[in-house]
Motif scaffolding. Structure first.
Motif, mmCIF file in Angstrom:
data_model
loop_
_atom_site.group_PDB
_atom_site.id
_atom_site.type_symbol
_atom_site.label_atom_id
_atom_site.label_comp_id
_atom_site.label_asym_id
_atom_site.label_seq_id
_atom_site.Cartn_x
_atom_site.Cartn_y
_atom_site.Cartn_z
ATOM 1 N N ILE A 1 33.116 -38.514 -26.557
ATOM 2 C CA ILE A 1 33.109 -37.742 -25.324
ATOM 3 C C ILE A 1 34.474 -37.842 -24.660
ATOM 4 O O ILE A 1 35.148 -38.882 -24.731
ATOM 5 N N SER A 2 34.920 -36.736 -24.055
ATOM 6 C CA SER A 2 36.244 -36.686 -23.447
ATOM 7 C C SER A 2 36.156 -36.090 -22.049
ATOM 8 O O SER A 2 35.094 -35.603 -21.622
ATOM 9 N N ALA A 3 37.279 -36.106 -21.360
ATOM 10 C CA ALA A 3 37.342 -35.487 -20.036
ATOM 11 C C ALA A 3 37.009 -34.002 -20.113
ATOM 12 O O ALA A 3 36.457 -33.425 -19.163
ATOM 13 N N ALA A 4 37.336 -33.357 -21.244
ATOM 14 C CA ALA A 4 37.026 -31.937 -21.408
ATOM 15 C C ALA A 4 35.516 -31.713 -21.420
ATOM 16 O O ALA A 4 35.007 -30.752 -20.827
ATOM 17 N N ASP A 5 34.776 -32.612 -22.095
ATOM 18 C CA ASP A 5 33.313 -32.516 -22.087
ATOM 19 C C ASP A 5 32.774 -32.620 -20.659
ATOM 20 O O ASP A 5 31.889 -31.856 -20.260
ATOM 21 N N ILE A 6 33.318 -33.576 -19.906
ATOM 22 C CA ILE A 6 32.852 -33.799 -18.534
ATOM 23 C C ILE A 6 33.089 -32.552 -17.685
ATOM 24 O O ILE A 6 32.198 -32.108 -16.945
ATOM 25 N N SER A 7 34.289 -31.977 -17.776
ATOM 26 C CA SER A 7 34.636 -30.805 -16.962
ATOM 27 C C SER A 7 33.759 -29.608 -17.319
ATOM 28 O O SER A 7 33.208 -28.933 -16.444
ATOM 29 N N ILE A 8 33.624 -29.328 -18.625
ATOM 30 C CA ILE A 8 32.871 -28.144 -19.053
ATOM 31 C C ILE A 8 31.374 -28.344 -18.770
ATOM 32 O O ILE A 8 30.694 -27.428 -18.286
ATOM 33 N N TRP A 9 30.840 -29.564 -19.033
ATOM 34 C CA TRP A 9 29.415 -29.832 -18.796
ATOM 35 C C TRP A 9 29.066 -29.657 -17.318
ATOM 36 O O TRP A 9 28.053 -29.048 -16.980
ATOM 37 N N SER A 10 29.934 -30.148 -16.438
ATOM 38 C CA SER A 10 29.665 -30.053 -15.004
ATOM 39 C C SER A 10 29.711 -28.601 -14.526
ATOM 40 O O SER A 10 28.882 -28.175 -13.710
ATOM 41 N N THR A 11 30.672 -27.842 -15.032
ATOM 42 C CA THR A 11 30.776 -26.426 -14.648
ATOM 43 C C THR A 11 29.558 -25.645 -15.122
ATOM 44 O O THR A 11 29.059 -24.756 -14.417
ATOM 45 N N LEU A 12 29.038 -25.991 -16.315
ATOM 46 C CA LEU A 12 27.894 -25.273 -16.867
ATOM 47 C C LEU A 12 26.553 -25.789 -16.338
ATOM 48 O O LEU A 12 25.503 -25.236 -16.690
ATOM 49 N N TYR A 13 26.565 -26.819 -15.498
ATOM 50 C CA TYR A 13 25.326 -27.417 -14.996
ATOM 51 C C TYR A 13 24.378 -26.382 -14.379
ATOM 52 O O TYR A 13 23.176 -26.386 -14.661
ATOM 53 N N PRO A 14 24.870 -25.442 -13.538
ATOM 54 C CA PRO A 14 23.956 -24.435 -12.969
ATOM 55 C C PRO A 14 23.321 -23.540 -14.023
ATOM 56 O O PRO A 14 22.255 -22.966 -13.800
ATOM 57 N N LEU A 15 23.961 -23.428 -15.177
ATOM 58 C CA LEU A 15 23.452 -22.565 -16.247
ATOM 59 C C LEU A 15 22.470 -23.335 -17.132
ATOM 60 O O LEU A 15 21.396 -22.836 -17.480
ATOM 61 N N THR A 16 22.848 -24.575 -17.472
ATOM 62 C CA THR A 16 22.036 -25.354 -18.411
ATOM 63 C C THR A 16 20.780 -25.931 -17.764
ATOM 64 O O THR A 16 19.832 -26.304 -18.471
ATOM 65 N N HIS A 17 20.765 -26.026 -16.427
ATOM 66 C CA HIS A 17 19.622 -26.642 -15.747
ATOM 67 C C HIS A 17 18.832 -25.635 -14.905
ATOM 68 O O HIS A 17 18.108 -26.008 -13.981
ATOM 69 N N ASN A 18 18.994 -24.364 -15.228
ATOM 70 C CA ASN A 18 18.200 -23.306 -14.614
ATOM 71 C C ASN A 18 17.501 -22.568 -15.757
ATOM 72 O O ASN A 18 18.154 -21.950 -16.598
ATOM 73 N N ASP A 19 16.174 -22.667 -15.821
ATOM 74 C CA ASP A 19 15.430 -22.153 -16.979
ATOM 75 C C ASP A 19 15.698 -20.674 -17.239
ATOM 76 O O ASP A 19 15.876 -20.254 -18.393
ATOM 77 N N ASP A 20 15.739 -19.867 -16.178
ATOM 78 C CA ASP A 20 15.947 -18.428 -16.356
ATOM 79 C C ASP A 20 17.340 -18.136 -16.916
ATOM 80 O O ASP A 20 17.493 -17.342 -17.845
ATOM 81 N N LEU A 21 18.341 -18.792 -16.347
ATOM 82 C CA LEU A 21 19.715 -18.554 -16.802
ATOM 83 C C LEU A 21 19.939 -19.136 -18.195
ATOM 84 O O LEU A 21 20.667 -18.567 -19.012
ATOM 85 N N ARG A 22 19.318 -20.259 -18.462
ATOM 86 C CA ARG A 22 19.429 -20.874 -19.792
ATOM 87 C C ARG A 22 18.872 -19.932 -20.848
ATOM 88 O O ARG A 22 19.456 -19.767 -21.925
#
Length: 940
Positions: free
Chosen positions: A130-151
């Motif tokens: 895991i790298s800082a890039a994973d952290i940045s991209i995962w956090s930005t995508l959080y609203p997408l990955t944790h919203n069932d409709d958007l996912r």
């Protein structure tokens, strides 16, 4: 360590995850943009390590908290984080907003597919750690990955992202960070900047990846903010006095003098969109930019009229070469006028000035020892008593397996391979069909090999100022030693050779055509040497625009001629060539009539400014690009209507409604000057790209300014502030005033691209063109509109293009021009149905006009009504001709009489107009009558 943050900011989630993974303790402090915690840009979250060390970039803070020791991986990580900040995060923010446009969704989907690809075969984006890039991209995508409709909507097919997201989200340290953050994946989300959301990567620059070499810039520095303030307060007074526009443009001492040429279009055909953006439109955009900067500018062009192709076309149409040139000169001139190409002079090469200058330069070249003679074997028609150019010979293709009987002396249209005329089987003269014989002919050659050292020296000095396609072609030509090249040929249509023994010959068109720039300048100014042999006291630079197929003539042949003449003529410094523009899934072709041509664009009903904007936005600057009807509509509806048009109309409407059209007195705060500093970056990038001939990239920065303005409007919400306290009202007035200044700036920067639109916008702003100028030495936002200035009436600038209209146009312009003409002429139109449709459409238009004054709402329906009326007129004309034809079907005498009458009708129509669409239906009627007569005679 402290994290200053507002609520529900996904950037804060990045910092908390990085701190937890690194086992570092942080304190969360709630903050707003108005708080006094910002030493630099007003961006949140802000990581304070100690009073001396602060990070206002969340990605930089993540790297500090969770560093990578491997330097090679560290570079990749930074590149991915830059991409996340400039591409992924803006597109996600826009897609999660209200009613996101389809193009915004597409940009996000492209970005997600890129991430999914990175995760193919790896546990994390950079491998198995895991790298800082994973952290940045995962956090930005959080609203997408944790919203069932958007996912479900965005990630259903992207299994790698779902696996990766679930794995990271399952880690205890990440779960603890999410708990500390306390945010919601459904929003609303906290802004990361006092200026609002970052800009979305727009359609002019396709959604990219971390490999784009794009330099990521953070918020404005204190120096940039101070410079913005100085420009706002004093910049307008530092503009030099406007240059007086003279009727005849000659170089001016003490000014930058710019001579602009676009490749001379050949005169035997109608230009298509690829031709237009490749030379004349690109040069026009640049010329308008130069005038915006107050450079003394002369832009010349003209039709290239000599050569074999002209003689061939004249032969096909049964007229003289001069008549062909006159006909197509007018066609080209009309097309360019419609496209608003602002030549200072549009000339032609079949002039006395052309012959005089060409002959003079040749004689000097010959005198200096760079001309030789050689004997070459050519096909000769004894019946016509003339040597035959390649296109005047036809025969059977010599290539095995082809055998096409209509191959030309230069190429076979069936197999597509090149042909050497003497190798044709059963060759025949195209004029008289007599078989030619091989016969020696003495021709003059220019000794390019002798001029090669001078040419190489010149090219190495200036090629860094050329576009990449121009450099590539120039270098390719010099990989091998240059050989002598024929100057003359045995034709009748061209500039005569002024040398005994050769006076019955003419110059090759490649030699005399570039000299056309000089002769056209002479026609325009009567003093061409003032531009082409300028005094040393005058600063004169030559800029040339063309497609890459024209580059060899401008970087090898023409410069070699000028160097050989050695009289101090101007040589090109800035040569801007493009790659090719393709059409949908294929290629534009003048010879086969494939694609959209200049006269077609006029017939679509789409304004010329929309065409100019779209072609500039897909200009093939570094690689081939493609015209697409769907993309044309998307650019119009998204960039012009929703971005530019919406911002300009809203800003001026607020001023008109809230302040009765008076520009309010502003009181800028720090955040306003930060906005100005960011705008100044875009202006500087605009100027830099324009100066280098990157017109598409320059347009991208104009759109970025409009986006910044829209974001500022949304962030400030002046419609709310104007109802609040006195301080709120002042803030609201400042926001509206600043947005109106941005509209004036956009009006200036867009003028090279959409001249009709900016003319309308100047009327709405109530300012003259000379007031909206640019200082290229110090480009920045100026106060174009003083407080108390009264604007005009705001009106929408653009209208929506419906998808059904685009589909109709795609179908209309499918196939070749001849196929379209046949389809149009064979189509029978029911007059009753058209009349009914017109009545219904008329009712629809009247109802719309009665419910709203917004032209953008009802104008598309008006255009549909006009198109129906046009089709009715065509149907009625066709109906008028049918009774006579049907009545004449019975006997020979009646048919002969009908043919005579119809023939007279066709001749009159052809004499009155050159528009084939007008008289072709009548020609078809005439041909049908003749066919019936022949059938009846055979039967009898």
């Amino acid at each position: 360590m402290k994290i200053y943050t507002n609520k529900n900011n996904t950037g804060t989630l990045k910092l908390l995850i990085a701190a937890n993974l690194a086992a570092k303790k942080v304190e969360i402090v709630e903050a707003e943009f108005e708080d006094d915690v910002f030493a630099g840009p007003r961006q949140l979250p802000l990581l304070e390590v100690d009073p001396e060390l602060r990070f206002f970039s969340s990605n930089a803070a993540v790297q500090y908290l969770f560093p990578i020791l491997d330097m090679s991986e560290n570079g990749q990580c930074q590149q991915l984080q830059e991409w996340e900040a400039t591409r992924l995060q803006p597109s996600l923010s826009a897609a999660l907003g209200k009613s996101p446009a389809s193009d915004v969704k597409q940009v996000l989907k492209s970005s997600l597919e890129h991430v999914n690809g990175l995760l193919g075969g790896h546990q994390y984006v950079l491998g198995d750690k895991i790298s800082a890039a994973d952290i940045s991209i995962w956090s930005t995508l959080y609203p997408l990955t944790h919203n069932d409709d958007l996912r479900e909507q965005y990630l259903k097919e992207l299994g790698n992202i779902r696996r990766w997201s679930d794995a990271i989200g399952g880690a205890k340290s990440v779960q603890e960070a999410v708990r500390q953050w306390g945010g919601s994946p459904t929003g609303p989300f906290g802004q990361i900047s006092a200026l609002g959301l970052p800009q979305v990567a727009n359609l002019v620059s396709p959604a990219g990846s971390p490999d784009d070499d794009a330099e990521v810039q953070e918020g404005p520095t204190p120096e940039e903010i101070e410079a913005a303030k100085e420009g706002w307060l004093n910049g307008l007074s530092k503009l030099q006095p406007p240059l007086k526009q003279e009727k005849i443009v000659l170089p001016v001492k003490g000014r930058k003098n710019v001579l602009i040429t676009s490749a001379l279009p050949y005169v035997n055909n109608v230009p298509h969109l690829g031709n237009i953006i490749g030379c004349v439109l690109s040069a026009d955009i640049f010329a308008r930019y130069c005038r915006l900067c107050d450079y003394n500018t002369l832009y010349i062009c003209g039709t290239d009229e000599y050569g074999t192709a002209t003689e061939t076309k004249a032969l096909e149409e049964g007229v003289t070469p001069k008549q062909i040139c006159d006909k197509y000169f007018e066609i080209h001139n009309n097309v360019y006028r419609w496209f608003n190409i602002g030549f200072d002079y549009f000339g032609r090469t079949s002039t006395e000035e052309q012959a005089e200058i060409t002959q003079r330069l040749f004689l000097k070249l010959n005198e200096n020892g760079f001309v030789s003679s050689q004997t070459v074997d050519q096909l000769f028609c004894e019946k016509c008593d003339r040597f035959l150019a390649d296109r005047f010979v036809e025969g059977t293709c010599p290539h095995p397996g082809c055998g096409y009987e209509g191959a030309r002396g230069d190429q076979c249209d069936k197999c597509g391979r090149l042909v050497n005329a003497p190798e044709l089987l059963q060759p025949r003269c195209k004029v008289c069909a007599h078989p030619p014989v091989l016969k020696p002919s003495e021709q003059l050659f220019i000794e390019l090999g002798q001029l090669e050292p001078s040419l190489r020296s010149w090219m190495s000095r200036w090629e860094h100022l050329w576009s990449a396609p121009a450099r590539a072609v120039g270098r390719a030509w010099l990989r091998e030693p240059l050989r002598a090249r024929a100057l003359t040929r045995d034709l009748r249509w061209g500039v005569p050779v002024p040398l005994d023994g050769y006076r019955h010959k003419v110059f090759y068109v490649w030699f005399d055509a570039p000299i056309g720039y000089m002769s056209i300048t002479q026609c325009a100014t009567k003093q061409y040497e003032a531009w082409w042999k300028p005094d040393k006291e005058y600063d004169v630079s030559l800029y040339q625009f063309m497609a890459k197929d024209n580059v060899p003539f401008h970087v090898v042949m023409f410069p070699a001629t000028v160097l050989g003449v050695n009289e101090g003529h101007l040589l090109v410094k800035h040569l801007f060539a493009t790659e090719y523009l393709n059409y949908e899934e294929g290629k534009f072709s003048k010879s086969r009539g494939v694609g959209v041509f200049g006269n077609d664009a006029q017939d679509t009903g789409i304004p010329s400014d929309v065409w100019r904007f779209y072609l500039a936005s897909i200009r093939p600057e570094t690689s081939d690009s493609s015209f697409s009807w769907t993309e044309l509509g998307t650019r119009n509806n998204s960039e012009l209507l929703n971005n530019l048009g919406n911002f300009c109309h809203r800003s001026l409407s607020f001023c008109s409604n809230a302040f009765k059209g008076l520009i309010p007195e502003p009181n800028p705060r720090r955040s306003d000057y930060e906005l100005m500093a960011l705008v100044n970056r875009e202006i500087a990038a605009y100027v830099q790209n324009m100066e280098k001939g990157r017109l598409r990239e320059a347009l991208r920065h104009v759109l970025s300014i409009s986006r910044l303005g829209n974001q500022h409007m949304q962030s400030e919400q002046p419609w709310v502030l104007l109802k609040g306290s006195e301080d709120d009202k002042q803030r609201g007035a400042t926001a509206i005033g600043l947005c109106c200044q941005l509209v004036a700036l956009l009006c200036a920067l867009l003028a090279p691209y959409v001249p009709d639109t900016t003319r309308k916008l100047r009327g709405q702003l109530n300012v003259d063109a000379e007031k909206l100028r640019l200082n290229p030495e110090n480009p920045r936002l100026l106060r174009y509109l003083p407080p108390g200035h009264i604007i005009g009436k705001p009106e929408p600038l653009f209208v929506k293009i419906e998808q059904e209209r685009l589909e109709e146009l795609r179908a209309r312009y499918a196939g070749t021009q001849s196929q379209r003409a046949d389809k149009k002429n064979s189509k029978t139109l029911d007059i009753a149905e058209l009349e009914k449709a017109i009545a219904e459409q008329g009712d629809a238009v009247r109802k719309l006009k009665s419910t709203t004054k917004d032209k953008s709402v009802w104008q598309p329906e008006v255009e549909k009504l006009l198109e129906l009326k046009k089709r009715l007129t065509e149907a009625q004309k066709q109906a008028e001709t049918r009774p006579a034809a049907n009545q004449a079907a019975g006997d020979v005498a009646s048919l002969e009489k009908a043919i005579a009458e119809q023939g007279d009708k066709v001749r009159k129509l052809k004499a009155s107009t050159k528009d084939k669409a007008v008289w072709q239906p009548e020609v078809n009627v005439l041909l049908d009558l003749k066919k019936r007569l022949q059938a009846l005679q055979v039967k009898k």
